[in-house]
Design an enzyme around this catalytic site. Sequence first.
Site, PDB file in Angstrom:
ATOM      1  N   LEU B  70       1.562  12.333 -34.272  1.00 58.72           N
ATOM      2  CA  LEU B  70       2.273  11.757 -33.113  1.00 58.72           C
ATOM      3  C   LEU B  70       1.578  12.220 -31.835  1.00 58.72           C
ATOM      4  CD1 LEU B  70       6.144  11.948 -32.675  1.00 58.72           C
ATOM      5  CD2 LEU B  70       4.519  11.382 -30.905  1.00 58.72           C
ATOM      6  N   SER B  71       0.644  11.433 -31.365  1.00 61.80           N
ATOM      7  CA  SER B  71      -0.169  11.860 -30.226  1.00 61.80           C
ATOM      8  C   SER B  71      -0.899  10.657 -29.657  1.00 61.80           C
ATOM      9  CB  SER B  71      -1.174  12.923 -30.707  1.00 61.80           C
ATOM     10  OG  SER B  71      -2.185  13.116 -29.759  1.00 61.80           O
ATOM     11  N   GLU B  72      -0.355  10.078 -28.609  1.00 58.43           N
ATOM     12  CA  GLU B  72      -0.967   8.861 -28.070  1.00 58.43           C
ATOM     13  C   GLU B  72      -2.365   9.143 -27.529  1.00 58.43           C
ATOM     14  OE1 GLU B  72       2.197   9.749 -27.502  1.00 58.43           O
ATOM     15  OE2 GLU B  72       3.171   8.159 -28.651  1.00 58.43           O
ATOM     16  N   GLN B  94       3.109   2.718 -29.894  1.00 53.11           N
ATOM     17  CA  GLN B  94       4.389   2.212 -30.397  1.00 53.11           C
ATOM     18  C   GLN B  94       5.191   1.426 -29.349  1.00 53.11           C
ATOM     19  OE1 GLN B  94       6.918   5.357 -32.053  1.00 53.11           O
ATOM     20  NE2 GLN B  94       6.741   4.225 -33.966  1.00 53.11           N
ATOM     21  N   PHE B  95       5.200   1.939 -28.121  1.00 52.50           N
ATOM     22  CA  PHE B  95       5.822   1.229 -27.000  1.00 52.50           C
ATOM     23  C   PHE B  95       4.955   1.476 -25.774  1.00 52.50           C
ATOM     24  CE2 PHE B  95       9.436   1.847 -29.787  1.00 52.50           C
ATOM     25  CZ  PHE B  95      10.129   0.656 -29.683  1.00 52.50           C
ATOM     26  N   PRO B 101       0.969   9.347 -21.898  1.00 47.37           N
ATOM     27  CA  PRO B 101       0.195  10.539 -22.293  1.00 47.37           C
ATOM     28  C   PRO B 101      -1.272  10.206 -22.575  1.00 47.37           C
ATOM     29  CG  PRO B 101       2.244  10.429 -23.530  1.00 47.37           C
ATOM     30  CD  PRO B 101       2.113   9.122 -22.795  1.00 47.37           C
ATOM     31  N   HIS B 141      11.364   2.315 -23.347  1.00 48.25           N
ATOM     32  CA  HIS B 141      11.082   1.352 -24.422  1.00 48.25           C
ATOM     33  C   HIS B 141      10.974  -0.073 -23.891  1.00 48.25           C
ATOM     34  CE1 HIS B 141      12.302   4.812 -26.751  1.00 48.25           C
ATOM     35  NE2 HIS B 141      11.968   4.203 -27.878  1.00 48.25           N
TER      36      HIS B 141
END
Lengths: 379, 336
Positions: B70-72, B94-95, B101, B141
């Site tokens: 989990l790390s944009e 994801q969004f 980030p 979102h």
Amino acid sequence: MSQWQEQRPSEEFYRVLDPDGNVVGEVPDVDEETLTRMYRTMVTSREFDEKALRMQRRGEVSIVARATGEEAVSCGSAAALEEGDWCFPSYRQTPAALYWGADMARAVAGMMGAEPETVDEHLPVEEEPPVSFTPVYVPLAVNVTNAVGSAMVDRFRDNDAVTMSYIGDGSTSQGDFHEALNFAGVFDAPAVTVCQNNQWAISVPAHRQTAAETFAQKAVAHGVPYDRVDGNDVLAVYAKAKEHCERARNGEGAGYIEAVTYRMVEHNTADEESVYRDADEREYWEDKDPIDRLETFLLRTGVLEEGDPERIREEVRDEIQDAVDEAREVPVSDPETMFEHHLHEESGGSWAQEHQRQELRAERNGENPFTDFTGEGLE
Amino acid sequence: MSLTTESRSDQAGREMNLVTAVNATLRQEMQRDESVRLMGYDIGPIGGVYRATQGLLEEFGEERVIDTPLSENGILGTAVGMAMRDCRIVPEIQFMGFFYPAFGQFMYTLVKMYERSGGNLEVPMTVRMPYSGGIKSSEYHSESTETYLVHTPGVRVVVPSTPYETKGLLAASIRSDDPVFFLEPKKIYREGKEPVPEEEYTLPLDEARYVRRGEDVTVYTYGAMTRHAKAAADSVDADVEIVDLRTLSPLDVETILESVKKTGRAVVLHEARRTLGMGAEVSALINEYALDRLKAPVKRATGFDVHFPGHQTEHAYLPDEQRATDAIQAVMDYEF
């Protein structure tokens, strides 16, 4: 005037040569040719730095960040790479590129502010170095993340290539560094990351950068094997880099090395180190100079003979002068190159870019660029 | 094959909605080119929170459908390194509201690598991001902050508005040697189906399309707002032309000017905040290059300059058929 108190880093690290050039560890298996090449590369880098500084003083280049005193870190680690490997350097790894035959004239032209397109046109690459180098990264730590992506590709393709990247002690505070090491660990990427811990991130000392005992242990959290080495001992750096590269090449995943060294000069020529540093500390580190150390070892073991160091210095000075002369012949970049290489035209062009290019052209021709009221262009 | 009119009713093909068109196109591109890899968070077994990548892990394996930590910023940064090494990477963020980030890698490497290397290093990558509002979701979102992307050189920004457009534009984006941000209007992911050809086709990445032709006023829009423009066009007493910008960067200035020079009136309709949004750019272009053809000032029917509100009030933020209609009516009624 208040200053940060400098703290000398722990010397609990891997070392082959002590500061006097005495063998105190296991000398890695390196042939004489490689040893000489390492020595010559470090000398070249030191002389190159001096030349660049003089050019900066004369206004020929705008800013210089030297590797002086830190040559063993990038030279020793890059020497552990092999043909087909990749390297993602930051700005203090001149020796890594020189070791693999980077074209000095091209580097000088870049420092003089020539656009890459101009450099390509006037100093074309005759032969690519066997290790691929990306352009030097200036933003901190982002190269490490890209390097891990490069390594992931080799992992997915079952290549036995390694990607090496460099980071400073200060840059280990950046998220990119941790994101990179985390991905490297999770995906078993053949990525070897070298932390060039030179004790200072501009004016902020290493102990203000982290509360961790060492920069090496930052890898623990990411499950990446690590080592801490004497960064002024090129043989120690080489030995550990070789181990990490071999492991990565054999599909055993990423590695990380903290190389402890000292920035013997200012951060860059826009910096004023006398404001925040203690001159005594520099003297302490001058005794640990990596070039002197290797030179002593090579003279003792007969790899170099008396007179060789002076001869090599003269030779590299001539090489550097030739490169500078060549770079000075490169014409000033056409300002319109600023519009190049943003998007590929074959995927669809940009009206705005073409229009603005026309505007710049008109401006440079002494015409008024604001006379289009229909959008159909100036011509 | 370029689509310039609204009607695709003559088009043979499989009925798809927008998100199934995304899925089918990803599958098609992965089958035709093995250098195409997907990466992102949650894109594996679950197929993405919107199921856009459903079934692809099973078909192509975990080295081509890479479910990441989990790390944009980690996703974008490693994707850049992969793209530099001859992979065509299709990362999913994801969004859009989770993109921030990754702004570091976006600015420092993704949009800059090709230029700073003098064209020697290419970064072919299509970053997919579900974006925009109307789904009654939680904070961050429902963002429409495409201006951050459009302001930046070295990247294409593409927004589809129909399933047919989605397939053609997404295939063209993946095949482009440039970094592309492909913004998927999630509100219309499953709103409506249309026949989408089974065979491969691409649509140009630098052309707007005429959704419908008209003589009195032009509505410039994109994404989920296109449907409101159509509804508004049906409800006003004017002959409305609708231009779907579809590639926000680079912008098809020729089509923008061509249309307004004909109609003399313009409304820009988008969900993003007004200040420095696409409406500001389109309006400025019209002012610079078509002022003497205008019969009324250009109006912007947009979201407001606020953080995207909670879902009880998002309907009041979002432009709809009524806001579009009012804007069109206002410029129709205006007299110099």
